[in-house]
Motif scaffolding. Structure first.
Motif, mmCIF file in Angstrom:
data_model
loop_
_atom_site.group_PDB
_atom_site.id
_atom_site.type_symbol
_atom_site.label_atom_id
_atom_site.label_comp_id
_atom_site.label_asym_id
_atom_site.label_seq_id
_atom_site.Cartn_x
_atom_site.Cartn_y
_atom_site.Cartn_z
ATOM 1 N N ALA A 119 29.508 71.454 -10.463
ATOM 2 C CA ALA A 119 30.505 72.161 -9.658
ATOM 3 C C ALA A 119 30.240 71.959 -8.173
ATOM 4 C CB ALA A 119 30.488 73.650 -10.001
ATOM 5 N N GLN A 120 28.971 71.934 -7.800
ATOM 6 C CA GLN A 120 28.611 71.762 -6.393
ATOM 7 C C GLN A 120 28.844 70.338 -5.916
ATOM 8 O OE1 GLN A 120 24.428 72.248 -3.996
ATOM 9 N NE2 GLN A 120 25.023 73.929 -5.306
ATOM 10 N N VAL A 121 28.566 69.375 -6.799
ATOM 11 C CA VAL A 121 28.587 67.983 -6.374
ATOM 12 C C VAL A 121 29.999 67.462 -6.134
ATOM 13 C CG1 VAL A 121 28.743 66.733 -8.581
ATOM 14 C CG2 VAL A 121 27.293 65.836 -6.768
ATOM 15 N N ILE A 122 31.015 68.065 -6.771
ATOM 16 C CA ILE A 122 32.364 67.550 -6.618
ATOM 17 C C ILE A 122 32.937 67.823 -5.226
ATOM 18 C CG2 ILE A 122 33.725 69.556 -7.384
ATOM 19 C CD1 ILE A 122 35.419 67.552 -9.031
ATOM 20 N N ALA A 123 32.333 68.760 -4.492
ATOM 21 C CA ALA A 123 32.899 69.143 -3.195
ATOM 22 C C ALA A 123 32.962 67.968 -2.220
ATOM 23 C CB ALA A 123 32.092 70.292 -2.593
ATOM 24 N N ASN A 124 31.912 67.153 -2.172
ATOM 25 C CA ASN A 124 31.891 66.043 -1.220
ATOM 26 C C ASN A 124 32.977 65.003 -1.505
ATOM 27 O OD1 ASN A 124 30.369 66.022 1.098
ATOM 28 N ND2 ASN A 124 28.590 65.055 0.190
ATOM 29 N N PRO A 125 33.049 64.433 -2.729
ATOM 30 C CA PRO A 125 34.120 63.475 -2.997
ATOM 31 C C PRO A 125 35.516 64.072 -2.811
ATOM 32 C CG PRO A 125 32.447 63.355 -4.707
ATOM 33 C CD PRO A 125 32.117 64.547 -3.862
ATOM 34 N N THR A 126 35.698 65.324 -3.211
ATOM 35 C CA THR A 126 37.010 65.968 -3.076
ATOM 36 C C THR A 126 37.434 66.045 -1.618
ATOM 37 O OG1 THR A 126 36.645 67.315 -5.054
ATOM 38 C CG2 THR A 126 38.328 68.068 -3.511
ATOM 39 N N THR A 127 36.561 66.604 -0.794
ATOM 40 C CA THR A 127 36.921 66.800 0.608
ATOM 41 C C THR A 127 37.023 65.464 1.352
ATOM 42 O OG1 THR A 127 34.576 67.231 1.051
ATOM 43 C CG2 THR A 127 36.009 69.139 0.735
ATOM 44 N N ASN A 128 36.180 64.499 1.010
ATOM 45 C CA ASN A 128 36.287 63.177 1.633
ATOM 46 C C ASN A 128 37.622 62.518 1.299
ATOM 47 O OD1 ASN A 128 33.780 63.394 2.779
ATOM 48 N ND2 ASN A 128 32.738 62.057 1.329
ATOM 49 N N ARG A 129 38.030 62.657 0.033
ATOM 50 C CA ARG A 129 39.301 62.057 -0.374
ATOM 51 C C ARG A 129 40.471 62.686 0.378
ATOM 52 N NH1 ARG A 129 41.940 63.032 -6.336
ATOM 53 N NH2 ARG A 129 44.100 62.703 -5.696
ATOM 54 N N VAL A 130 40.457 64.019 0.514
ATOM 55 C CA VAL A 130 41.541 64.692 1.241
ATOM 56 C C VAL A 130 41.590 64.212 2.687
ATOM 57 C CG1 VAL A 130 42.367 66.906 2.085
ATOM 58 C CG2 VAL A 130 41.540 66.711 -0.260
ATOM 59 N N ILE A 131 40.435 64.142 3.333
ATOM 60 C CA ILE A 131 40.398 63.709 4.736
ATOM 61 C C ILE A 131 40.871 62.279 4.872
ATOM 62 C CG2 ILE A 131 38.837 63.187 6.665
ATOM 63 C CD1 ILE A 131 37.233 65.668 5.872
ATOM 64 N N TYR A 132 40.466 61.400 3.941
ATOM 65 C CA TYR A 132 40.871 59.999 4.020
ATOM 66 C C TYR A 132 42.384 59.867 3.903
ATOM 67 C CZ TYR A 132 40.144 54.954 3.620
ATOM 68 O OH TYR A 132 40.139 53.600 3.864
#
Length: 413
Positions: A119-132
């Motif tokens: 649950a914690q690890v998904i935050a980085n890819p999720t937020t990076n994808r949104v920003i990209y």
């Protein structure tokens, strides 16, 4: 399609304050459990009847769970909807907090740590994808700095609230209250993400099938910079979590502070870390090279660990607080540089895989640091050698920064 077109496409999220706040919260909810455990470490160690080394093993279990799942989570972040990813992130955190509230017992905390890892690890890819997809290239580094500061905002909240809540209602009451708060944040966040296409579950099944068959996007296709950033994430992660987990305990045992002041030390580090992550993000946005910033970060981190070790040897509170501030100013900003540099190194089709790779390095470091520090404290009965070994990890980080500076100066081809 150009980056600017992609960022402003009709299906892209709106790059406004509400969306940035959602990203900041998404980065902050996952670490609540580990920061809460750290802030109440002295109380929990006495309540559970465990050693400092056994306590450090809890956080190691959490980060091993995160590291093992990071590659497949990174690939899933490329195909799951943002709504589904937020539910996975927040929902997993709520479940982990509620499981940890049972008892508390050592085994329930172990199970909670296993649950919260993915649950914690998904935050980085999720937020990076949104920003990209949502933010023009010129503004991305600044957004990364702000959203990464959510982790340190979580450290601040946990450092201030968990000790007080645990002294009043015990760990179970503190964890249950935190779970209710995360549910409220999930409700707010889902109301502030724009409409999007639903998840293509066939694509999700393909990713999972390819992962189990050892197929899919090969990490060998990722550029050298991504692997350098993964190494940076590993060594900085070792030192970061060794410090984050044991800082409150060090304050209580070696400097004689109360549990509340120990939590305040972690909170102060988090406050400084929020500001530093925003600063390092803006420096990247202004055109500073990642390698150059990492040289500055690693140098300051080395000085901070020298202050920590010296404060333990001579029992000097001023050196302790200087180390706390330097920890927040420097190494807590590393993840901003890693995320922004990774985003510059790959295209949109590989942002999840690349983020998963660097995230795996970070969480592997997170797993090694606390258990290593716990073992050293058990063997030596103090923290001095532990702070020296953290400084050694930062020396390796300095060397990696030098490599990045030199490779960045090579002419293309």
């Amino acid at each position: 399609m150009t980056e600017g077109t992609r960022a402003q496409g009709p299906g892209a999220p709106r790059a406004g304050t509400a969306l940035l706040t959602v990203l900041l919260i998404a980065m902050g909810v996952g670490p609540l459990l580990n920061y809460g455990l750290s802030a109440t470490s002295d109380l929990l160690i006495r309540e559970l009847g465990v050693s400092a080394g056994q306590f450090g093993l809890l956080v190691t279990v959490l980060f091993v769970s995160a590291a093992v799942s990071s590659m497949v989570i990174g690939r899933l972040a490329d195909v799951l909807s943002i709504r589904a990813q937020l539910i996975f992130n927040y929902g997993g955190t709520v479940l982990a907090l509620l499981v940890s509230a049972i008892g508390p017992a050592y085994w329930t905390l172990v199970v909670a740590c296993v649950i919260v890892g993915p649950a914690q690890v998904i935050a980085n890819p999720t937020t990076n994808r949104v920003i990209y997809s949502a933010v023009p290239a010129a503004r991305r580094s600044g957004w990364i700095g702000v959203k990464q500061s959510g982790v340190q905002a979580s450290q601040l909240v946990a450092g201030l609230l968990f000790p007080a809540a645990a002294l009043w209602a015990g760990w179970s009451g503190a964890a249950a209250a935190a779970a209710v708060g995360v549910l409220a944040l999930l409700w707010w966040s889902l109301r502030h993400i724009p409409p999007e296409d639903p998840t293509d579950w066939r694509a999700v099944r393909r990713v999972l099938a390819d992962r189990f068959r050892r197929r899919g996007v090969s990490t060998a296709s990722l550029p050298l910079q991504v692997w350098l950033f993964a190494a940076v994430a590993f060594f900085s992660g070792m030192g970061t979590q060794a410090t984050n987990v044991y800082l409150p305990l060090f304050a209580v045992r070696d400097h004689g502070y109360s549990l509340l002041v120990g939590g305040l030390a972690a909170g102060l580090s988090g406050v400084v870390g929020v500001a530093s992550r925003i600063y390092w993000g803006r420096a990247l946005g202004a055109g500073r090279r990642p390698g150059t910033l990492l040289l500055l970060i690693s140098t300051g981190a080395l000085v901070g660990m020298a202050c920590m070790a010296a404060s333990a040897v001579w029992t000097q509170p001023a050196l302790f607080w200087a180390g706390v501030v330097l920890h927040g100013l420097t190494v807590l900003g590393t993840n901003v540089v890693v995320n922004a540099g990774t985003m510059q190194a790959v295209d949109a089709t590989r942002i999840g895989a690349a983020s998963g790779t660097t995230t795996m390095g970070m969480y592997a470091g997170f797993a090694v640091g606390p258990v290593g520090m716990g073992a050293v404290v058990e063997l030596t009965g103090g923290f001095v050698l532990g702070w020296i070994l953290v400084g050694a990890a930062y020396a390796v980080l300095f060397g990696l920064a030098l490599v990045m500076v030199r490779t960045g100066r090579r002419p293309a081809g």
